[in-house]
Design a protein around this motif. Structure first.
Motif, PDB file in Angstrom:
ATOM      1  N   GLY A  23       0.689  -5.223   8.949  1.00 33.76           N
ATOM      2  CA  GLY A  23       1.998  -5.633   8.449  1.00 33.76           C
ATOM      3  C   GLY A  23       1.871  -6.890   7.598  1.00 33.76           C
ATOM      4  O   GLY A  23       0.810  -7.521   7.557  1.00 33.76           O
ATOM      5  N   TYR A  24       3.000  -7.286   6.948  1.00 32.26           N
ATOM      6  CA  TYR A  24       2.918  -8.381   5.980  1.00 32.26           C
ATOM      7  C   TYR A  24       2.578  -9.740   6.586  1.00 32.26           C
ATOM      8  O   TYR A  24       1.951 -10.549   5.939  1.00 32.26           O
ATOM      9  N   ASP A  25       3.027  -9.996   7.845  1.00 27.62           N
ATOM     10  CA  ASP A  25       2.713 -11.338   8.378  1.00 27.62           C
ATOM     11  C   ASP A  25       1.533 -11.309   9.328  1.00 27.62           C
ATOM     12  O   ASP A  25       1.198 -12.306   9.933  1.00 27.62           O
ATOM     13  N   PRO A  46      -5.298 -11.242 -13.291  1.00 28.06           N
ATOM     14  CA  PRO A  46      -4.038 -10.515 -13.528  1.00 28.06           C
ATOM     15  C   PRO A  46      -4.331  -9.194 -14.245  1.00 28.06           C
ATOM     16  O   PRO A  46      -5.262  -9.131 -15.048  1.00 28.06           O
ATOM     17  N   LEU A  47      -3.551  -8.189 -13.917  1.00 30.42           N
ATOM     18  CA  LEU A  47      -3.711  -6.895 -14.582  1.00 30.42           C
ATOM     19  C   LEU A  47      -2.474  -6.597 -15.435  1.00 30.42           C
ATOM     20  O   LEU A  47      -1.348  -6.730 -14.959  1.00 30.42           O
ATOM     21  N   THR A  48      -2.700  -6.241 -16.668  1.00 32.39           N
ATOM     22  CA  THR A  48      -1.620  -5.711 -17.498  1.00 32.39           C
ATOM     23  C   THR A  48      -2.042  -4.306 -17.899  1.00 32.39           C
ATOM     24  O   THR A  48      -2.897  -4.132 -18.772  1.00 32.39           O
ATOM     25  N   ALA A  49      -1.467  -3.348 -17.223  1.00 39.07           N
ATOM     26  CA  ALA A  49      -1.952  -1.967 -17.396  1.00 39.07           C
ATOM     27  C   ALA A  49      -1.362  -1.328 -18.647  1.00 39.07           C
ATOM     28  O   ALA A  49      -0.195  -1.522 -18.970  1.00 39.07           O
ATOM     29  N   VAL A  50      -2.191  -0.580 -19.339  1.00 37.11           N
ATOM     30  CA  VAL A  50      -1.751   0.257 -20.454  1.00 37.11           C
ATOM     31  C   VAL A  50      -2.171   1.681 -20.107  1.00 37.11           C
ATOM     32  O   VAL A  50      -3.319   1.909 -19.723  1.00 37.11           O
ATOM     33  N   GLY A  70       4.659  -7.898  -8.071  1.00 36.73           N
ATOM     34  CA  GLY A  70       5.388  -9.023  -7.505  1.00 36.73           C
ATOM     35  C   GLY A  70       6.648  -9.242  -8.295  1.00 36.73           C
ATOM     36  O   GLY A  70       6.613  -9.264  -9.520  1.00 36.73           O
ATOM     37  N   GLU A  71       7.753  -9.314  -7.590  1.00 39.90           N
ATOM     38  CA  GLU A  71       9.050  -9.494  -8.247  1.00 39.90           C
ATOM     39  C   GLU A  71       9.553 -10.871  -7.868  1.00 39.90           C
ATOM     40  O   GLU A  71      10.400 -11.012  -7.013  1.00 39.90           O
ATOM     41  N   GLY A  72       8.985 -11.889  -8.515  1.00 42.74           N
ATOM     42  CA  GLY A  72       9.348 -13.259  -8.151  1.00 42.74           C
ATOM     43  C   GLY A  72      10.755 -13.617  -8.563  1.00 42.74           C
ATOM     44  O   GLY A  72      11.443 -12.854  -9.241  1.00 42.74           O
ATOM     45  N   ALA A 106       0.813  -1.222   0.000  1.00 48.67           N
ATOM     46  CA  ALA A 106       0.000   0.000   0.000  1.00 48.67           C
ATOM     47  C   ALA A 106       0.844   1.270   0.000  1.00 48.67           C
ATOM     48  O   ALA A 106       0.364   2.334  -0.371  1.00 48.67           O
ATOM     49  N   GLY A 107       2.118   1.149   0.397  1.00 52.90           N
ATOM     50  CA  GLY A 107       2.986   2.334   0.427  1.00 52.90           C
ATOM     51  C   GLY A 107       3.849   2.475  -0.814  1.00 52.90           C
ATOM     52  O   GLY A 107       4.714   3.342  -0.883  1.00 52.90           O
ATOM     53  N   SER A 108       3.615   1.640  -1.819  1.00 59.63           N
ATOM     54  CA  SER A 108       4.428   1.690  -3.051  1.00 59.63           C
ATOM     55  C   SER A 108       3.943   2.815  -3.957  1.00 59.63           C
ATOM     56  O   SER A 108       2.953   3.494  -3.653  1.00 59.63           O
ATOM     57  N   GLU A 121       7.234   1.164   8.577  1.00 63.96           N
ATOM     58  CA  GLU A 121       7.626   2.579   8.469  1.00 63.96           C
ATOM     59  C   GLU A 121       6.709   3.385   7.557  1.00 63.96           C
ATOM     60  O   GLU A 121       6.767   4.610   7.537  1.00 63.96           O
ATOM     61  N   LYS A 122       5.836   2.706   6.786  1.00 67.93           N
ATOM     62  CA  LYS A 122       4.924   3.451   5.905  1.00 67.93           C
ATOM     63  C   LYS A 122       3.490   3.452   6.443  1.00 67.93           C
ATOM     64  O   LYS A 122       2.575   3.920   5.765  1.00 67.93           O
ATOM     65  N   ALA A 123       3.305   2.918   7.663  1.00 67.65           N
ATOM     66  CA  ALA A 123       1.939   2.791   8.200  1.00 67.65           C
ATOM     67  C   ALA A 123       1.251   4.158   8.311  1.00 67.65           C
ATOM     68  O   ALA A 123       0.073   4.307   7.953  1.00 67.65           O
TER      69      ALA A 123
HETATM   70  N1  LIG Z   1       0.418  -5.202 -13.761  1.00 69.99           N
HETATM   71  C1  LIG Z   1       0.804  -4.029 -14.232  1.00 69.99           C
HETATM   72  O1  LIG Z   1       0.433  -3.604 -15.320  1.00 69.99           O
HETATM   73  C2  LIG Z   1       1.752  -3.210 -13.388  1.00 69.99           C
HETATM   74  C3  LIG Z   1       1.891  -1.831 -13.605  1.00 69.99           C
HETATM   75  C4  LIG Z   1       2.749  -1.097 -12.753  1.00 69.99           C
HETATM   76  C5  LIG Z   1       3.455  -1.767 -11.753  1.00 69.99           C
HETATM   77  N2  LIG Z   1       3.315  -3.114 -11.608  1.00 69.99           N
HETATM   78  C6  LIG Z   1       4.013  -3.850 -10.560  1.00 69.99           C
HETATM   79  O2  LIG Z   1       3.541  -3.398  -9.304  1.00 69.99           O
HETATM   80  C7  LIG Z   1       4.578  -3.509  -8.336  1.00 69.99           C
HETATM   81  C8  LIG Z   1       4.743  -2.159  -7.665  1.00 69.99           C
HETATM   82  O3  LIG Z   1       5.220  -1.230  -8.625  1.00 69.99           O
HETATM   83  P1  LIG Z   1       5.686   0.200  -8.135  1.00 69.99           P
HETATM   84  O4  LIG Z   1       6.168   0.921  -9.318  1.00 69.99           O
HETATM   85  O5  LIG Z   1       4.659   0.772  -7.258  1.00 69.99           O
HETATM   86  O6  LIG Z   1       6.953  -0.216  -7.265  1.00 69.99           O
HETATM   87  P2  LIG Z   1       7.673   0.529  -6.065  1.00 69.99           P
HETATM   88  O7  LIG Z   1       7.153   1.901  -5.892  1.00 69.99           O
HETATM   89  O8  LIG Z   1       9.120   0.298  -6.274  1.00 69.99           O
HETATM   90  O9  LIG Z   1       7.174  -0.284  -4.780  1.00 69.99           O
HETATM   91  C9  LIG Z   1       7.434  -1.628  -4.553  1.00 69.99           C
HETATM   92  C10 LIG Z   1       6.740  -1.983  -3.234  1.00 69.99           C
HETATM   93  O10 LIG Z   1       6.668  -3.380  -3.059  1.00 69.99           O
HETATM   94  C11 LIG Z   1       6.519  -3.644  -1.683  1.00 69.99           C
HETATM   95  N3  LIG Z   1       7.398  -4.735  -1.306  1.00 69.99           N
HETATM   96  C12 LIG Z   1       6.990  -5.851  -0.716  1.00 69.99           C
HETATM   97  N4  LIG Z   1       8.010  -6.672  -0.518  1.00 69.99           N
HETATM   98  C13 LIG Z   1       9.113  -6.054  -1.003  1.00 69.99           C
HETATM   99  C14 LIG Z   1      10.485  -6.404  -1.079  1.00 69.99           C
HETATM  100  N5  LIG Z   1      10.948  -7.568  -0.623  1.00 69.99           N
HETATM  101  N6  LIG Z   1      11.362  -5.501  -1.637  1.00 69.99           N
HETATM  102  C15 LIG Z   1      10.919  -4.328  -2.126  1.00 69.99           C
HETATM  103  N7  LIG Z   1       9.612  -3.954  -2.085  1.00 69.99           N
HETATM  104  C16 LIG Z   1       8.729  -4.817  -1.520  1.00 69.99           C
HETATM  105  C17 LIG Z   1       6.842  -2.367  -0.943  1.00 69.99           C
HETATM  106  O11 LIG Z   1       5.587  -1.832  -0.518  1.00 69.99           O
HETATM  107  P3  LIG Z   1       5.333  -1.410   1.012  1.00 69.99           P
HETATM  108  O12 LIG Z   1       6.436  -0.498   1.368  1.00 69.99           O
HETATM  109  O13 LIG Z   1       4.014  -0.798   0.986  1.00 69.99           O
HETATM  110  O14 LIG Z   1       5.389  -2.650   1.795  1.00 69.99           O
HETATM  111  C18 LIG Z   1       7.437  -1.482  -2.015  1.00 69.99           C
HETATM  112  O15 LIG Z   1       7.141  -0.136  -1.789  1.00 69.99           O
HETATM  113  C19 LIG Z   1       5.824  -3.988  -9.092  1.00 69.99           C
HETATM  114  O16 LIG Z   1       5.960  -5.374  -8.940  1.00 69.99           O
HETATM  115  C20 LIG Z   1       5.517  -3.637 -10.541  1.00 69.99           C
HETATM  116  O17 LIG Z   1       6.192  -4.457 -11.445  1.00 69.99           O
HETATM  117  C21 LIG Z   1       2.490  -3.835 -12.405  1.00 69.99           C
END
Ligand SMILES: NC(=O)c1ccc[n+]([C@@H]2O[C@H](COP(=O)([O-])OP(=O)(O)OC[C@H]3O[C@@H](n4cnc5c(N)ncnc54)[C@H](OP(=O)(O)O)[C@@H]3O)[C@@H](O)[C@H]2O)c1
Length: 320
Positions: free
Chosen positions: A195-197, A265-269, A236-238, A154-156, A180-182
């Motif tokens: 939190g995550y867990d 699944p979402l593929t955003a444009v 998700g960065e698997g 939620a803090g991304s 830290e982003k709560a």
């Molecule tokens: N499907 C689509 O079309 C689409 C479009 C855009 C982005 N995305 C995906 O959405 C995700 C977020 O993108 P974003 O640009 O918002 O990324 P970002 O600002 O870099 O944020 C990544 C967030 O992932 C969370 N996170 C959880 N576990 C983590 C870990 N082990 N290491 C680092 N971060 C972790 C954190 O959120 P918290 O701090 O809140 O825990 C972090 O802020 C990415 O995987 C990206 O590829 C998908």
């Protein structure tokens, strides 16, 4: 012109600050003097060439577009012969390739005029993350008033738009993020922050999960959904270079028809109409992009490393 360039796939260490030729202008193109550009996870995928699945399109051995960056805001420098509704000096923003340069070129339809009162830094923070969030909440998640919505990450960058957009749609939002982003996530309107867990073994159920962090398996997501609930798989960065998390999206497509919950699944444009809608909300004070930090053009490597560490609260912006 000065630009950040990359001649091989990799991380921030592959970047150089160099002089390159400015882009040439086609009849439908607009050339923009960039004032601010954003960082997001998409930049990392394109820079690293991971998942490898993207390489046939993005360049097999090296990035076909050597200038990274996919969101830019700036001032129109010149327009192609077929462009009649933008003029040099107009402020615009768009999701465009090659954003980390003094000049960025893209088709007219990729640029949206920045309304009065919105800074370049704020505008640059919107295109990719904001429109992804809008699609997740409005179109894929179809969030309705009164629903319970769980937002992971939620803090991304994306999450900092999903939370207020879901609240605006009338949902009761639970934000899941690192501790830290709560405060930030609560300030965006989440009624509850976890939190995550914290939800392991929980009996709580949500109507919609917008999964940005992507570190919960499909079974785990289903356990947190109401019987006919919807999980929107955004991020998700698997592990593993070939799919790097994308395999979970593919599995969701296969599994979803056979379970009561919807796994989407979402593929955003990024579409200009959606970007314009978000800019209007920002101008009206109904949506507030969160810019955690700005970095100078000479600090791009630091900006990328900071964002990709997961520490950034909301967006990181590079200023020119
Ligand atoms: N499907 C689509 O079309 C689409 C479009 C855009 C982005 N995305 C995906 O959405 C995700 C977020 O993108 P974003 O640009 O918002 O990324 P970002 O600002 O870099 O944020 C990544 C967030 O992932 C969370 N996170 C959880 N576990 C983590 C870990 N082990 N290491 C680092 N971060 C972790 C954190 O959120 P918290 O701090 O809140 O825990 C972090 O802020 C990415 O995987 C990206 O590829 C998908």
């Amino acid at each position: 012109m000065k630009a950040i360039v990359q001649h091989r796939y990799g991380g921030p260490e592959t970047l150089e600050y160099a002089d390159i030729d400015p882009p040439t202008l086609g009849p439908d193109d607009v050339l923009v003097r960039v004032r601010a550009a954003a960082v997001d996870a998409g930049v990392r995928h394109l820079m690293s060439g991971v998942p490898w699945l993207i390489r046939p399109v993005m360049g097999l051995r090296r990035p076909r577009q050597p200038v990274p960056g996919i969101d830019a805001a700036g001032v129109v420098e010149s327009v192609g012969s077929a462009v009649t509704d933008l003029r040099p000096g107009d402020p615009v923003v768009g999701a465009v390739r090659g954003a980390y340069a003094e000049l960025a070129r893209a088709r007219r339809q990729r640029w949206v005029r920045i309304p009065d009162g919105i800074s370049f830094d704020t505008a640059a923070a919107i295109p990719t993350s904001g429109t992804t969030a809008l699609l997740a909440v409005r179109d894929t998640g179809r969030v309705r008033p009164g629903q319970r919505v769980l937002v992971t990450g939620a803090g991304s960058g994306v999450g900092s738009y999903v939370v207020p957009l879901a609240v605006r749609a009338g949902a009761r939002v639970t934000g899941m993020c690192r501790p830290e982003k709560a405060d930030l996530v609560a300030s965006l309107g989440a009624q509850e922050v976890v939190g995550y867990d914290q939800l392991t073994g929980s009996r709580d159920r949500w109507d919609v999960i917008i999964d940005i962090a992507g570190n919960t398996g499909l079974t785990g997501l289903r356990r947190l959904l109401t019987p006919r609930g919807t999980a929107v798989l955004v991020g998700g960065e698997g592990k593993g270079g070939l799919f790097a998390g994308f395999d979970r999206q593919l599995r969701a497509l296969l599994v979803s028809p056979f379970v009561p919950e919807k796994l989407k699944p979402l593929t955003a444009v990024t579409r200009a109409t959606d970007l314009a809608e978000l800019l209007t909300l920002v101008q009206q004070g109904e949506l507030r992009p969160v810019v955690d930090r700005t970095f100078g053009i000479g600090e791009v490597a630091d900006a990328l490393a900071y964002t990709w560490s997961g520490s950034a609260a909301g967006k990181v912006v590079i200023t020119f």
